[in-house]
Motif scaffolding. Sequence first.
Motif, short mmCIF file in Angstrom:
data_model
loop_
_atom_site.label_atom_id
_atom_site.label_comp_id
_atom_site.label_asym_id
_atom_site.label_seq_id
_atom_site.Cartn_x
_atom_site.Cartn_y
_atom_site.Cartn_z
N ILE A 1 0.77 -1.25 -0.11
CA ILE A 1 0.04 -0.14 0.02
C ILE A 1 1.03 1.29 0.11
CG2 ILE A 1 -1.63 1.36 1.31
CD1 ILE A 1 -2.90 -1.48 2.20
N GLN B 1 0.86 4.20 -2.92
CA GLN B 1 0.88 5.67 -2.37
C GLN B 1 1.97 6.65 -2.82
OE1 GLN B 1 -0.44 5.12 1.66
NE2 GLN B 1 -2.72 5.13 1.20
N GLY C 1 -3.46 9.49 -3.89
CA GLY C 1 -4.59 9.37 -3.82
C GLY C 1 -5.40 8.04 -4.04
N LYS D 1 -6.65 4.29 -3.98
CA LYS D 1 -7.60 3.70 -2.85
C LYS D 1 -7.31 2.20 -3.02
CE LYS D 1 -11.82 5.14 -2.13
NZ LYS D 1 -12.25 5.22 -0.42
N VAL D 2 -7.04 1.44 -1.95
CA VAL D 2 -6.95 -0.01 -1.99
C VAL D 2 -7.79 -0.77 -1.22
CG1 VAL D 2 -5.10 -1.59 -1.46
CG2 VAL D 2 -4.35 0.62 -1.91
N LEU D 3 -8.28 -1.70 -2.04
CA LEU D 3 -9.41 -2.57 -1.19
C LEU D 3 -8.69 -4.14 -1.24
CD1 LEU D 3 -12.94 -1.43 -2.81
CD2 LEU D 3 -11.74 -0.68 -0.38
N SER E 1 -17.15 -4.62 -0.01
CA SER E 1 -16.42 -2.83 -0.20
C SER E 1 -16.46 -2.61 -1.55
CB SER E 1 -14.98 -2.89 0.42
OG SER E 1 -15.19 -3.14 1.72
N ARG F 1 -19.83 -1.49 -2.92
CA ARG F 1 -20.25 -0.43 -2.49
C ARG F 1 -19.61 0.78 -3.27
NH1 ARG F 1 -18.45 -0.56 3.40
NH2 ARG F 1 -19.06 1.58 3.37
N TRP F 2 -18.10 0.46 -3.66
CA TRP F 2 -17.31 1.41 -4.46
C TRP F 2 -18.12 1.47 -5.85
CZ3 TRP F 2 -14.75 1.78 -9.05
CH2 TRP F 2 -13.91 2.75 -9.05
N ARG G 1 -4.16 12.74 4.51
CA ARG G 1 -4.87 11.82 3.68
C ARG G 1 -5.01 10.40 4.56
NH1 ARG G 1 -2.88 12.82 -1.14
NH2 ARG G 1 -4.51 13.84 -1.82
N LEU H 1 -18.07 7.00 -1.12
CA LEU H 1 -16.80 6.38 -1.50
C LEU H 1 -15.78 6.34 -0.33
CD1 LEU H 1 -16.60 7.54 -5.21
CD2 LEU H 1 -16.80 5.01 -4.28
N ILE I 1 -15.26 3.85 2.38
CA ILE I 1 -14.97 2.46 2.04
C ILE I 1 -13.32 2.30 1.99
CG2 ILE I 1 -15.00 1.01 0.00
CD1 ILE I 1 -17.76 2.46 -1.30
N GLY I 2 -12.93 1.32 2.59
CA GLY I 2 -11.65 1.03 2.36
C GLY I 2 -10.38 1.82 2.71
N THR I 3 -9.11 1.65 2.43
CA THR I 3 -8.07 2.35 2.90
C THR I 3 -8.03 3.45 1.97
OG1 THR I 3 -6.78 0.18 3.19
CG2 THR I 3 -5.65 2.32 3.04
#
Lengths: 224, 224
Positions: free
Chosen positions: A183, A187, A192, A194-196, A208, A211-212, B25, B219, B222-224
Motif C-alpha cells: 500500500i 501511495q 490518492g 484507494k486499496v481494497l 466493499s 459499494r465502491w 490523507r 466512497l 470504503i476501504g483504505t
Amino acid sequence: MSQARMVQIEQNILSKNDQYAAANRNWFAEHGILALNLVSSPGSGKTSLLTRTISDLKSELELSVIEGDQQTANDAERIRETGVKALQINTGKGCHLDAHMVGHALESLHPDDGSVLFIENVGNLVCPAAFDLGEAHKVAILSVTEGEDKPIKYPDMFHAADLILMNKIDLLGYLDFDVEKCIAYAQRVNPGIKVLQVSATTGEGMESWYRWVKATQQLAVIGT
Amino acid sequence: MSQARMVQIEQNILSKNDQYAAANRNWFAEHGILALNLVSSPGSGKTSLLTRTISDLKSELELSVIEGDQQTANDAERIRETGVKALQINTGKGCHLDAHMVGHALESLHPDDGSVLFIENVGNLVCPAAFDLGEAHKVAILSVTEGEDKPIKYPDMFHAADLILMNKIDLLGYLDFDVEKCIAYAQRVNPGIKVLQVSATTGEGMESWYRWVKATQQLAVIGT
C-alpha cells in the motif's frame, strides 16, 4: 528507423487514441454509463473476480462487459454464462485495448443507459497504462502472489489507476507478502489511490468493492 | 539567489508538503472523512456557494469547514452562522493553504468520523494547484463572469481538479460566455473532468452537486 521518428509515431498514435477516447467518454456521459477499465498482470484473477462481481451485482445494476485478449474468446464465454452481455475483442499481436477498438465494440454491444460497463483489458501492466479508453477509472487488480513491489516496478499503471483490488488475500497466510508495504509503494506513485483487499474465491472484502461500484455508478449519472 | 537554487528550494517545499498531505490523507481515510479542497479565483462566489450547500446538506451529512484567507475571519463567521464548525486560517502573505496548516487546523476542528470537510482555499487559480492538502478531490468553482478561457489559461489548476462547478449561470443571459467552449477547454487540459452548471443564488443545478457530494462521501468510508 531513427529513434526520433519512432517517438514521433508513438506520439501520433497516442494523440489519435485520445481523440477516440474523448468521443467514448462523451458517449458514456450522454448515456450515464460508468465505464471501468480493469487492468492487471496475466493471472491476477481478473476474470474470476469479474464473474463473481457480475453474479453478485446483476440484480441491482445493469451490467455489460468488453473482454480484451490477444487470442481466444474464452473469457467472453465465461462472462456470458453469468447472463450479461459480453463482447470479445481479440487484439492479435496488440498488447492493449485502444479507444478505437472500444468505440467499435460499443456499436455492437449497446450498453444500456445508466449501466456499468466493465472493460477487461489485456493482461499487461505496461502498455494499457498509456491508452485512455474513455473510462471513468482504471481499476488495477493486483494478486498478492505477485509480490508487493509491483506498484513501484510499474509506476505508470499504478499512477493511472484510481483503485487497486488487492486480490487473493485468502492466500496471505502462505506467502511472504507485506500488505502495508505494498500500500505504501502504491501511495508513493499515486498518493490518492484507494486499496481494497479482496478474495474473489472466498468473497472476503468483495462487499466493499460492490459499494465502491455502486457509489461510483451514482456519480456517472450526474452532470456532464 | 541563482535560479537553480530557487528551483531546489521550491522542490524541497513541495516534497515537505507532500509528506504532510500524506499524513492528512491517512487520517481522513482512518476516520472515513471526505475532504474537498475548493479552489477558485477571487469573487467566484465560493463562500456563497458553500453556505448554501451547508444549509441544504447539514440535515443529511455531518459537515465542517476550514477557511483559508490571507486576512480576516469574515468567511469563517459566515460559515458559523449556518451552524456548522468552521475554522479560519489566515495565510498572511501566503497565497495558498498548505498541508501543514491543514494538519494543525484538524487538531482544533476535530471533524467527526464519516463527515464531509470543505476546505475553502485562498482565492487564487495558480498556487493552490501545486499544494496537495490530502484532499480526496479539488473542486474548482468557475464563475461564468470570468470568461470561458480560464481552463486553458490556468491549466495546472483545471488539470488538478476533478470537478468544476460552473457558477452564476443565472447571469448567462447577460454575458457573452460560451458554456460548450468552456467545457471543451476544460476537457482539453483534463479529459476526465466533470462539469456541473450551478447558481448558488437561484439554486439551479445545486441538486446535482449535492448528489455528487453524497455519492463521493459514500466512497470515502470504503476501504483504505
